[in-house]
Scaffold this motif. Structure first.
Motif, PDB file in Angstrom:
ATOM      1  N   ASP A 189      35.194  77.687  42.440  1.00 42.55           N
ATOM      2  CA  ASP A 189      35.318  78.001  41.009  1.00 42.55           C
ATOM      3  C   ASP A 189      36.719  77.679  40.507  1.00 42.55           C
ATOM      4  OD1 ASP A 189      32.698  78.987  40.642  1.00 42.55           O
ATOM      5  OD2 ASP A 189      33.277  80.922  41.487  1.00 42.55           O
ATOM      6  N   PHE A 190      37.727  78.090  41.270  1.00 42.66           N
ATOM      7  CA  PHE A 190      39.103  77.818  40.857  1.00 42.66           C
ATOM      8  C   PHE A 190      39.375  76.314  40.807  1.00 42.66           C
ATOM      9  CE2 PHE A 190      40.084  82.278  42.211  1.00 42.66           C
ATOM     10  CZ  PHE A 190      40.611  82.694  40.995  1.00 42.66           C
ATOM     11  N   VAL A 191      38.856  75.593  41.781  1.00 46.57           N
ATOM     12  CA  VAL A 191      39.044  74.140  41.780  1.00 46.57           C
ATOM     13  C   VAL A 191      38.404  73.527  40.541  1.00 46.57           C
ATOM     14  CG1 VAL A 191      38.410  71.987  42.930  1.00 46.57           C
ATOM     15  CG2 VAL A 191      39.301  73.899  44.271  1.00 46.57           C
ATOM     16  N   LYS A 192      37.180  73.967  40.210  1.00 45.92           N
ATOM     17  CA  LYS A 192      36.492  73.446  39.012  1.00 45.92           C
ATOM     18  C   LYS A 192      37.325  73.680  37.759  1.00 45.92           C
ATOM     19  CE  LYS A 192      32.537  75.549  39.177  1.00 45.92           C
ATOM     20  NZ  LYS A 192      31.186  75.987  38.777  1.00 45.92           N
ATOM     21  N   ILE A 216      54.795  73.831  41.311  1.00 42.36           N
ATOM     22  CA  ILE A 216      53.517  74.198  40.708  1.00 42.36           C
ATOM     23  C   ILE A 216      52.829  75.184  41.635  1.00 42.36           C
ATOM     24  CG2 ILE A 216      51.273  73.361  39.881  1.00 42.36           C
ATOM     25  CD1 ILE A 216      52.605  70.606  39.507  1.00 42.36           C
ATOM     26  N   PHE A 217      52.516  76.378  41.134  1.00 37.92           N
ATOM     27  CA  PHE A 217      51.812  77.391  41.912  1.00 37.92           C
ATOM     28  C   PHE A 217      50.350  77.455  41.486  1.00 37.92           C
ATOM     29  CE2 PHE A 217      56.084  79.178  42.601  1.00 37.92           C
ATOM     30  CZ  PHE A 217      56.011  79.492  43.947  1.00 37.92           C
ATOM     31  N   THR A 218      49.452  77.383  42.459  1.00 38.69           N
ATOM     32  CA  THR A 218      48.025  77.546  42.204  1.00 38.69           C
ATOM     33  C   THR A 218      47.552  78.862  42.817  1.00 38.69           C
ATOM     34  OG1 THR A 218      47.357  76.429  44.236  1.00 38.69           O
ATOM     35  CG2 THR A 218      47.694  75.045  42.292  1.00 38.69           C
ATOM     36  N   ARG A 219      46.306  79.236  42.528  1.00 39.58           N
ATOM     37  CA  ARG A 219      45.768  80.472  43.088  1.00 39.58           C
ATOM     38  C   ARG A 219      45.290  80.260  44.531  1.00 39.58           C
ATOM     39  NH1 ARG A 219      43.194  85.008  40.586  1.00 39.58           N
ATOM     40  NH2 ARG A 219      44.194  84.353  38.657  1.00 39.58           N
ATOM     41  N   THR A 220      44.743  79.070  44.834  1.00 37.46           N
ATOM     42  CA  THR A 220      44.144  78.835  46.146  1.00 37.46           C
ATOM     43  C   THR A 220      44.705  77.579  46.809  1.00 37.46           C
ATOM     44  OG1 THR A 220      42.319  77.461  45.327  1.00 37.46           O
ATOM     45  CG2 THR A 220      41.991  79.857  45.291  1.00 37.46           C
ATOM     46  N   LYS A 221      44.539  77.515  48.135  1.00 38.87           N
ATOM     47  CA  LYS A 221      44.972  76.339  48.895  1.00 38.87           C
ATOM     48  C   LYS A 221      44.173  75.105  48.487  1.00 38.87           C
ATOM     49  CE  LYS A 221      44.291  78.284  52.917  1.00 38.87           C
ATOM     50  NZ  LYS A 221      44.228  78.466  54.387  1.00 38.87           N
ATOM     51  N   ALA A 222      42.885  75.291  48.194  1.00 36.44           N
ATOM     52  CA  ALA A 222      42.040  74.151  47.809  1.00 36.44           C
ATOM     53  C   ALA A 222      42.559  73.503  46.534  1.00 36.44           C
ATOM     54  CB  ALA A 222      40.598  74.617  47.626  1.00 36.44           C
ATOM     55  N   SER A 282      45.916  78.486  37.001  1.00 31.52           N
ATOM     56  CA  SER A 282      44.854  79.444  37.364  1.00 31.52           C
ATOM     57  C   SER A 282      45.295  80.888  37.217  1.00 31.52           C
ATOM     58  CB  SER A 282      44.355  79.216  38.794  1.00 31.52           C
ATOM     59  OG  SER A 282      43.789  77.950  38.925  1.00 31.52           O
ATOM     60  N   GLY A 283      46.191  81.150  36.271  1.00 27.26           N
ATOM     61  CA  GLY A 283      46.623  82.520  36.037  1.00 27.26           C
ATOM     62  C   GLY A 283      47.730  82.940  36.977  1.00 27.26           C
ATOM     63  N   ILE A 284      48.213  84.158  36.803  1.00 24.89           N
ATOM     64  CA  ILE A 284      49.374  84.626  37.565  1.00 24.89           C
ATOM     65  C   ILE A 284      48.989  85.365  38.831  1.00 24.89           C
ATOM     66  CG2 ILE A 284      50.813  84.800  35.516  1.00 24.89           C
ATOM     67  CD1 ILE A 284      50.308  87.843  35.645  1.00 24.89           C
ATOM     68  N   GLY A 285      47.678  85.643  39.039  1.00 24.16           N
ATOM     69  CA  GLY A 285      47.286  86.417  40.207  1.00 24.16           C
ATOM     70  C   GLY A 285      47.758  87.852  40.071  1.00 24.16           C
TER      71      GLY A 285
END
Length: 326
Positions: A189-192, A216-222, A282-285
Motif C-alpha cells: 500500500d505504501f509503495v502504491k 529522503i525518509f520513507t515509511r518502509t524499506k520497499a 508517506s507521512g511522519i510515522g
C-alpha cells in the motif's frame, strides 16, 4: 570545552545519584557528555547501542578522547575497561557478568530499552546513564528522566540550526482515498502511494530547489528501494549489506554523494555529517521517528529545510510541539 547545558547535564546526573535518562535533542552532543562522565570519574563502562554502525562510531569518538574501547558483538568479542556492545548482545552470559563488574552502564538511544524487562532487571542496581532525544512515556521504568533544554532553546542560542517546515499536499484521488481508509496499510500500500506520478513529481521539484545535501525518509524499506531505483539515488536500508551501507554513508559525508534515501537506518545516532534538507514521504510515522529524522538536519548552519509530502490536510502543530517539547 563543554557547552553550559552539557555541564548542567553532568551536574544533574550526579545530583540524581548517577542514575538517570538524559533527554537532549539530536545533535546536542549527548555522546560527549557520556564520555566526559567516564573520563572525569575514571569509570569502567559498558556502552550499549542499537546498531553495529553506532558501535563503531562510539569507538572512534572514544579514541578521540584517548580511550581505547573494546567491542563485543557478533563480529568481535573483546572486553576492556570500556566495552561497547549492542542491545542484541548485552543479554549474553559474558555481558551479564560484565554488567555486574563495571562502574557504569551507558544506554545510547535509551528508548530502545523501554519494555526490555531482562535488561532493566540486569541494570537495576547499577549506575546508569541513558541517552535519548525521544522522551517516551515509559522511560522512567529504566531510571529517572532528566530534561535540560529544548530544541527551540538550543536553536535560539546557536547550538542547533533553525529550520523551515513546509507541507507539500498532494490532492488524493479515489484510489488514494480508498487505500488510506484501510484499517492497516501494508508495505505494498505504501509503495502504491509513493510511486504515483504526483508524488514523484513533488520529490523531483523539491530536489531541484534544495541546495546542499538531502535525505529522503520513507515509511518502509520497499518504498526506499523502489524510489532509489526510480530517482537513481542510493537507498540505505537494513537489506543493504553493512559494508556497502558504510561506503555509501562515507561517500555522503565526504560530499561525493549529495542525496540518500532511507527508511529507518539513518534515524538513530549515526553520524552522517551536515545535512541541509530532509524530505518526509508517506507521512511522519510516529513522533519518535519525526524527532529522529528532523534532528539529522539540525547541526549549526544558517537554516535547514524540511519538506513533508502528504495526502492529508495538515497544520504545522507537530513542528511547534517539536520545537517546544523536544
Amino acid at each position: 570545552m563543554l557547552r553550559p547545558y552539557q555541564e548542567r547535564a553532568i551536574e544533574r546526573f550526579i545530583e540524581e545519584g548517577e542514575r538517570a535518562i538524559l533527554v537532549l535533542p539530536t545533535g546536542s552532543g549527548k555522546t560527549i557528555i557520556a564520555i566526559e562522565i567516564i573520563k572525569r570519574r575514571g569509570y569502567s563502562a559498558l556502552i550499549v547501542v542499537p546498531t553495529i554502525e553506532l558501535l563503531k562510531q562510539w569507538k572512534e569518538k572514544l579514541k578521540e578522547y584517548g580511550i581505547d574501547a573494546k567491542l563485543f558483538y557478533s563480529g568481535e568479542k573483546e572486553i576492556g575497561k570500556v566495552t561497547i556492545t549492542t542491545y542484541k548482545s548485552v543479554i549474553k552470559k559474558e555481558m551479564r557478568k560484565l554488567i555486574d563488574n563495571v562502574d557504569i552502564v551507558v544506554l545510547d538511544e535509551a528508548h530502545n530499552v523501554v519494555g526490555n524487562k531482562t535488561l532493566i532487571k540486569l541494570i537495576k542496581n547499577k549506575r546508569v546513564l541513558g541517552l535519548t532525544a525521544t522522551p517516551l512515556s515509559h522511560l522512567e521504568e529504566i531510571a529517572p528522566v532528566i530534561r535540560i533544554t529544548t530544541t527551540d532553546e538550543l536553536i535560539g542560542k546557536g547550538y542547533l540550526a533553525d529550520f523551515e517546515y513546509r507541507i507539500v499536499r498532494i490532492k488524493p484521488d479515489i484510489v488514494v482515498i480508498k487505500t488510506l481508509k484501510k484499517k492497516r496499510l501494508n508495505d505494498f500500500d505504501f509503495v502504491k502511494l509513493t510511486i504515483r506520478k504526483d508524488v514523484l513529481g513533488a520529490i523531483s521539484r523539491i530536489l531541484s530547489e534544495a541546495k546542499g545535501k538531502t535525505i529522503i525518509f520513507t515509511r518502509t524499506k520497499a518504498e526506499a528501494a523502489i524510489l532509489g531505483y526510480l530517482l537513481k539515488i542510493p537507498p540505505i536500508t537494513s537489506d543493504v549489506p553493512k559494508g556497502i551501507r558504510m561506503k555509501i554513508i562515507d561517500a555522503f559525508k565526504r560530499g561525493e554523494l549529495s542525496k540518500l534515501i532511507t527508511a529507518k537506518v539513518l534515524e538513530e545516532g549515526i553520524d552522517i555529517g551536515d545535512v541541509e534538507n530532509i524530505i518526509l514521504v508517506s507521512g511522519i510515522g510516529s513522533l519518535r521517528e519525526f524527532v529522529q529524522r528532523i534532528g539529522r538536519a539540525l547541526r549549526p548552519k544558517p537554516k535547514a529545510k524540511i519538506w513533508e509530502i502528504t495526502y492529508m490536510k495538515k497544520k504545522k502543530l507537530i513542528e511547534r510541539r517539536f520545537r517546544e517539547e523536544f
